[in-house]
Each structure stands twice: as structure tokens, then as C-alpha cells.
Design a protein around this motif. Structure first.
Motif, PDB file in Angstrom:
ATOM      1  N   GLY A   5      48.242  42.577  44.149  1.00  0.00           N
ATOM      2  CA  GLY A   5      47.481  43.807  43.967  1.00  0.00           C
ATOM      3  C   GLY A   5      45.995  43.534  43.880  1.00  0.00           C
ATOM      4  O   GLY A   5      45.526  42.425  44.076  1.00  0.00           O
ATOM      5  N   LYS A   6      45.254  44.590  43.562  1.00  0.00           N
ATOM      6  CA  LYS A   6      43.804  44.482  43.403  1.00  0.00           C
ATOM      7  C   LYS A   6      43.461  44.800  41.959  1.00  0.00           C
ATOM      8  O   LYS A   6      44.031  45.682  41.343  1.00  0.00           O
ATOM      9  CB  LYS A   6      43.092  45.476  44.309  1.00  0.00           C
ATOM     10  CG  LYS A   6      42.924  45.035  45.710  1.00  0.00           C
ATOM     11  CD  LYS A   6      42.006  45.981  46.437  1.00  0.00           C
ATOM     12  CE  LYS A   6      41.713  45.464  47.818  1.00  0.00           C
ATOM     13  NZ  LYS A   6      40.817  46.358  48.515  1.00  0.00           N
ATOM     14  N   ARG A   7      42.504  44.065  41.462  1.00  0.00           N
ATOM     15  CA  ARG A   7      41.999  44.325  40.126  1.00  0.00           C
ATOM     16  C   ARG A   7      40.484  44.229  40.167  1.00  0.00           C
ATOM     17  O   ARG A   7      39.940  43.195  40.548  1.00  0.00           O
ATOM     18  CB  ARG A   7      42.544  43.299  39.171  1.00  0.00           C
ATOM     19  CG  ARG A   7      42.661  43.878  37.784  1.00  0.00           C
ATOM     20  CD  ARG A   7      43.608  43.050  37.013  1.00  0.00           C
ATOM     21  NE  ARG A   7      44.848  43.781  36.896  1.00  0.00           N
ATOM     22  CZ  ARG A   7      45.408  44.019  35.735  1.00  0.00           C
ATOM     23  NH1 ARG A   7      44.868  43.565  34.659  1.00  0.00           N
ATOM     24  NH2 ARG A   7      46.518  44.688  35.674  1.00  0.00           N
ATOM     25  N   HIS A   8      39.835  45.332  39.844  1.00  0.00           N
ATOM     26  CA  HIS A   8      38.373  45.414  39.878  1.00  0.00           C
ATOM     27  C   HIS A   8      37.832  45.083  41.271  1.00  0.00           C
ATOM     28  O   HIS A   8      36.810  44.422  41.408  1.00  0.00           O
ATOM     29  CB  HIS A   8      37.737  44.495  38.834  1.00  0.00           C
ATOM     30  CG  HIS A   8      38.246  44.731  37.443  1.00  0.00           C
ATOM     31  ND1 HIS A   8      37.968  45.876  36.749  1.00  0.00           N
ATOM     32  CD2 HIS A   8      39.033  43.982  36.635  1.00  0.00           C
ATOM     33  CE1 HIS A   8      38.548  45.822  35.580  1.00  0.00           C
ATOM     34  NE2 HIS A   8      39.216  44.688  35.474  1.00  0.00           N
ATOM     35  N   GLY A   9      38.532  45.513  42.311  1.00  0.00           N
ATOM     36  CA  GLY A   9      38.086  45.310  43.680  1.00  0.00           C
ATOM     37  C   GLY A   9      38.364  43.932  44.246  1.00  0.00           C
ATOM     38  O   GLY A   9      38.021  43.649  45.383  1.00  0.00           O
ATOM     39  N   GLU A  10      38.981  43.054  43.480  1.00  0.00           N
ATOM     40  CA  GLU A  10      39.265  41.692  43.931  1.00  0.00           C
ATOM     41  C   GLU A  10      40.774  41.527  44.134  1.00  0.00           C
ATOM     42  O   GLU A  10      41.569  41.944  43.302  1.00  0.00           O
ATOM     43  CB  GLU A  10      38.778  40.699  42.880  1.00  0.00           C
ATOM     44  CG  GLU A  10      38.874  39.268  43.317  1.00  0.00           C
ATOM     45  CD  GLU A  10      38.268  38.337  42.290  1.00  0.00           C
ATOM     46  OE1 GLU A  10      38.856  37.274  42.077  1.00  0.00           O
ATOM     47  OE2 GLU A  10      37.231  38.681  41.714  1.00  0.00           O
ATOM     48  N   VAL A  11      41.163  40.934  45.234  1.00  0.00           N
ATOM     49  CA  VAL A  11      42.578  40.728  45.551  1.00  0.00           C
ATOM     50  C   VAL A  11      43.133  39.625  44.656  1.00  0.00           C
ATOM     51  O   VAL A  11      42.546  38.556  44.531  1.00  0.00           O
ATOM     52  CB  VAL A  11      42.755  40.351  47.041  1.00  0.00           C
ATOM     53  CG1 VAL A  11      44.183  40.004  47.341  1.00  0.00           C
ATOM     54  CG2 VAL A  11      42.293  41.481  47.929  1.00  0.00           C
ATOM     55  N   LYS A  12      44.276  39.911  44.046  1.00  0.00           N
ATOM     56  CA  LYS A  12      44.926  38.925  43.189  1.00  0.00           C
ATOM     57  C   LYS A  12      46.097  38.327  43.962  1.00  0.00           C
ATOM     58  O   LYS A  12      47.040  39.019  44.319  1.00  0.00           O
ATOM     59  CB  LYS A  12      45.418  39.581  41.906  1.00  0.00           C
ATOM     60  CG  LYS A  12      46.053  38.624  40.961  1.00  0.00           C
ATOM     61  CD  LYS A  12      46.496  39.315  39.701  1.00  0.00           C
ATOM     62  CE  LYS A  12      47.169  38.303  38.808  1.00  0.00           C
ATOM     63  NZ  LYS A  12      47.786  38.964  37.663  1.00  0.00           N
ATOM     64  N   CYS A  13      46.024  37.043  44.206  1.00  0.00           N
ATOM     65  CA  CYS A  13      47.075  36.347  44.950  1.00  0.00           C
ATOM     66  C   CYS A  13      47.951  35.582  43.951  1.00  0.00           C
ATOM     67  O   CYS A  13      47.443  34.934  43.041  1.00  0.00           O
ATOM     68  CB  CYS A  13      46.450  35.376  45.948  1.00  0.00           C
ATOM     69  SG  CYS A  13      47.658  34.606  47.024  1.00  0.00           S
ATOM     70  N   LEU A  14      49.263  35.645  44.132  1.00  0.00           N
ATOM     71  CA  LEU A  14      50.184  34.964  43.236  1.00  0.00           C
ATOM     72  C   LEU A  14      50.415  33.512  43.625  1.00  0.00           C
ATOM     73  O   LEU A  14      50.982  32.748  42.846  1.00  0.00           O
ATOM     74  CB  LEU A  14      51.515  35.715  43.194  1.00  0.00           C
ATOM     75  CG  LEU A  14      51.434  37.172  42.732  1.00  0.00           C
ATOM     76  CD1 LEU A  14      52.790  37.830  42.829  1.00  0.00           C
ATOM     77  CD2 LEU A  14      50.872  37.270  41.338  1.00  0.00           C
ATOM     78  N   ALA A  15      49.961  33.107  44.803  1.00  0.00           N
ATOM     79  CA  ALA A  15      50.084  31.717  45.249  1.00  0.00           C
ATOM     80  C   ALA A  15      48.797  30.968  44.896  1.00  0.00           C
ATOM     81  O   ALA A  15      47.748  31.565  44.674  1.00  0.00           O
ATOM     82  CB  ALA A  15      50.329  31.657  46.749  1.00  0.00           C
ATOM     83  N   ASP A  16      48.896  29.663  44.832  1.00  0.00           N
ATOM     84  CA  ASP A  16      47.716  28.856  44.521  1.00  0.00           C
ATOM     85  C   ASP A  16      46.674  28.927  45.634  1.00  0.00           C
ATOM     86  O   ASP A  16      45.476  28.985  45.380  1.00  0.00           O
ATOM     87  CB  ASP A  16      48.104  27.405  44.271  1.00  0.00           C
ATOM     88  CG  ASP A  16      48.911  27.248  43.002  1.00  0.00           C
ATOM     89  OD1 ASP A  16      48.761  28.101  42.093  1.00  0.00           O
ATOM     90  OD2 ASP A  16      49.701  26.294  42.920  1.00  0.00           O
ATOM     91  N   GLU A  17      47.131  28.893  46.886  1.00  0.00           N
ATOM     92  CA  GLU A  17      46.238  29.042  48.032  1.00  0.00           C
ATOM     93  C   GLU A  17      46.931  29.921  49.065  1.00  0.00           C
ATOM     94  O   GLU A  17      48.129  30.141  49.000  1.00  0.00           O
ATOM     95  CB  GLU A  17      45.863  27.689  48.629  1.00  0.00           C
ATOM     96  CG  GLU A  17      47.004  26.932  49.248  1.00  0.00           C
ATOM     97  CD  GLU A  17      46.542  25.612  49.820  1.00  0.00           C
ATOM     98  OE1 GLU A  17      46.933  25.344  50.969  1.00  0.00           O
ATOM     99  OE2 GLU A  17      45.820  24.872  49.140  1.00  0.00           O
TER     100      GLU A  17
END
Length: 66
Positions: free
Chosen positions: A27-39
Motif C-alpha cells: 500500500g501507500k503511506r504518506h504518498g510513499e509506496v510500502k514494499c513488503l520485500a527487501d528489494e
């Protein structure tokens, strides 16, 4: 008569490699994409798609060339 495939799959497009379609998209939080993987797991596909689109479209970006 043999069936011929006219529209062969040529790979992903840049739009297909968007983060919101990824399995690890958090998802996005404060306009920044949150990725669940390390890279990014789609890094190679995204590079290949960008290279393929540049080859097909050329440099048609008018904002870079005033």
C-alpha cells in the motif's frame, strides 16, 4: 492446416510492472509506496520493459527537448 499464432507474447510493459500489481505491494503511506520485500522482485522485468518501450517508441519525450 496448422494454426499460426500471430500475436506472440513479447514481454511485460512498463504499466504491467507497476507496484500496485505486485505480490509484495503493501500500500501507500504518506504518498510513499510500502514494499513488503527487501528489494524489488520485478527489477529485471521493469528494466527489460523500459528498454523495449524505448526501442519501439524512440525518444518522443517532448518535455526533455525544448
Amino acid at each position: 492446416m496448422a494454426k499460426r499464432i500471430l500475436n506472440r507474447w513479447k514481454g511485460y510493459s512498463v504499466a504491467d510492472c507497476d507496484c500496485k500489481y505486485c505480490l509484495y505491494y503493501g500500500g501507500k503511506r504518506h504518498g510513499e509506496v510500502k514494499c513488503l520485500a527487501d528489494e524489488c522482485v520485478c527489477k529485471e522485468e521493469l528494466k527489460a520493459a523500459a528498454r523495449r518501450e524505448r526501442m519501439n517508441n524512440g525518444s518522443k519525450d517532448k518535455s526533455r527537448n525544448p
